[in-house]
Design a protein around this motif. Structure first.
Motif, short mmCIF file in Angstrom:
data_model
loop_
_atom_site.label_atom_id
_atom_site.label_comp_id
_atom_site.label_asym_id
_atom_site.label_seq_id
_atom_site.Cartn_x
_atom_site.Cartn_y
_atom_site.Cartn_z
N ALA A 88 0.85 -1.20 0.00
CA ALA A 88 0.00 0.00 0.00
C ALA A 88 0.88 1.25 0.00
CB ALA A 88 -0.90 -0.01 1.23
N GLN A 89 0.43 2.28 -0.68
CA GLN A 89 1.15 3.54 -0.75
C GLN A 89 0.54 4.53 0.25
OE1 GLN A 89 3.85 4.35 -3.04
NE2 GLN A 89 3.87 2.12 -3.14
N LEU A 90 1.34 4.94 1.22
CA LEU A 90 0.87 5.88 2.24
C LEU A 90 1.52 7.23 2.04
CD1 LEU A 90 0.97 3.72 5.50
CD2 LEU A 90 -0.86 3.91 3.81
N LEU A 91 0.72 8.28 2.03
CA LEU A 91 1.23 9.65 2.00
C LEU A 91 1.19 10.20 3.41
CD1 LEU A 91 -0.47 11.16 -1.19
CD2 LEU A 91 1.97 10.73 -0.85
N CYS A 92 2.36 10.63 3.90
CA CYS A 92 2.45 11.19 5.25
C CYS A 92 2.71 12.68 5.15
CB CYS A 92 3.57 10.52 6.05
SG CYS A 92 3.37 8.73 6.16
N ASN A 93 2.06 13.46 6.00
CA ASN A 93 2.22 14.91 5.96
C ASN A 93 3.65 15.33 6.25
OD1 ASN A 93 -0.51 15.21 5.44
ND2 ASN A 93 -1.05 15.33 7.60
#
Length: 371
Positions: A88-93
């Motif tokens: 899964a691709q997670l975008l973190c701030n």
């Protein structure tokens, strides 16, 4: 509940928290509204956030899954059925590139209602460890090759220099000594070059060092050299404890990297923005360098807004005599990497046009220095 039972319950809860805090697996606990209840230090390091400061935040404020993972999380809470997602691709701030992870979501029921336990297994980290092991192996092979080559070069150089000195004494015409002087000077130059390629044979003199004092020294030297032509931005984590290191060697390694950044910025053609170098420090928990996992590691980042490094050079950047500049010797980064290796650390580089990041990793607990 009797006092003894309450004490046993508290002791059991403390043990559970201790176990979670020391897991290398990133664990995140959400409530039924998908707001943060707890995350362990491994999750803090992975997501680049503080668990204490993020309590109560909605999950999308911590990370978001591409394209949209909220529906799957809500469905798990509603149905009570766990699920697992791969890559899964997670975008973190707090992080620029997305994270690639495998994660499992397990619904649970607690005293306060529904809970959702997330176990995150980073794939990027496994790829990074594999890359580091290959990099360390290549550097060790290169170091052995250079040492063997240097030995074969220095022996005949000594004979050439000695013969030129003897010949100089026997020459009848003093004007001919200019030629023997050229031989002697060039032999000395080659010997000095070989010595620089080998680096120092001295083991680092380990003593408690504040990494920010080392950076302050580097900044003062660079500011004097740049004479105001670029800005230095300091982004420090004051909680980083002292580490056992050789301060003079660390100053040399960091100075080599920062000077490279300064020269890259100076070589820009028609820059769209002023030159800037950011020096950033952070503490990392349960971090692996090569084959060894360290409880606490200091990361120092040198970030510049120069033109970036040629992709063709990035795989061989830390090899001796490899340089992207016509007037470069290609020894600065090789020496810096050798110093970090002696401190059981590592340097990594990530470069693209307009942003180059050199990351130095130093364990905060040292064993015997590496020769």
């Amino acid at each position: 509940m009797h006092l003894k039972e309450r004490m046993l319950t508290m002791a059991y809860d403390s043990l559970q928290r201790l176990l979670l805090d020391n897991l290398t697996t990133a664990v995140v606990l959400l409530n039924g509204e998908l707001r943060l209840e707890y995350m362990n230090p491994a999750a803090e390091m992975l997501l680049g956030v503080s668990g204490q400061r993020s309590l109560g935040q909605f999950v999308s404020e911590l990370f978001s899954e591409m394209p949209d993972g909220l529906a799957a999380l809500r469905q798990a809470v509603a149905s009570g059925h766990p699920f697992t997602k791969r890559e899964a691709q997670l975008l973190c701030n707090s992080l620029q590139p997305p994270l690639t992870v495998d994660y499992t979501a397990t619904p649970m029921t607690g005293l306060g209602g529904a809970l959702l336990l997330l176990e995150l297994h980073p794939r990027d980290r496994l790829l990074r460890i594999t890359k580091e092991e290959a990099q360390l192996s290549k550097q060790e092979t290169t170091r052995l090759l250079v040492r063997g080559l240097a030995h074969e070069i220095k022996n005949p150089l000594g004979g050439i220099r000695g013969a030129a000195q003897l010949l100089s004494r026997e020459l009848p015409d003093p004007a001919l000594k200019d030629y023997t002087n050229v031989i002697i000077e060039e032999a000395d130059r080659l010997r000095n070059l070989v010595d620089r390629m080998l680096g120092s044979n001295k083991l680092p003199q380990l003593a408690p060092v504040n990494i920010h004092e080392v950076l302050a020294r580097v900044c003062s030297l660079v500011e004097a050299e740049s004479q105001g032509r670029l800005s230095l931005v300091r982004d420090y984590d004051p909680s980083i404890p002292e580490l056992l290191a050789d301060s003079e060697q660390l100053i040399q390694a960091l100075l080599n990297i920062v000077r490279n950044a300064m020269q890259a910025i100076a070589a820009r053609k028609q820059p769209a923005e002023p030159g800037q170098i950011v020096l950033r420090t952070r503490a990392l928990r349960q971090f692996t360098i090569g084959h060894q996992r360290h409880r606490l590691v200091c990361r120092v980042e040198v970030i510049d807004n120069g033109p970036g490094i040629d992709p063709a050079l990035q795989d061989t950047l830390f090899y001796p005599m490899v340089s992207g500049r016509a007037d470069g010797t290609g020894l600065g980064l090789a020496i810096a990497q050798n110093i970090l290796n002696q401190h059981q650390g590592l340097i990594e580089c990530d470069s693209q046009p307009g942003r180059t990041v050199f990351s130095l990793f130093l364990p905060l607990e040292q064993g015997v220095p590496t020769p």
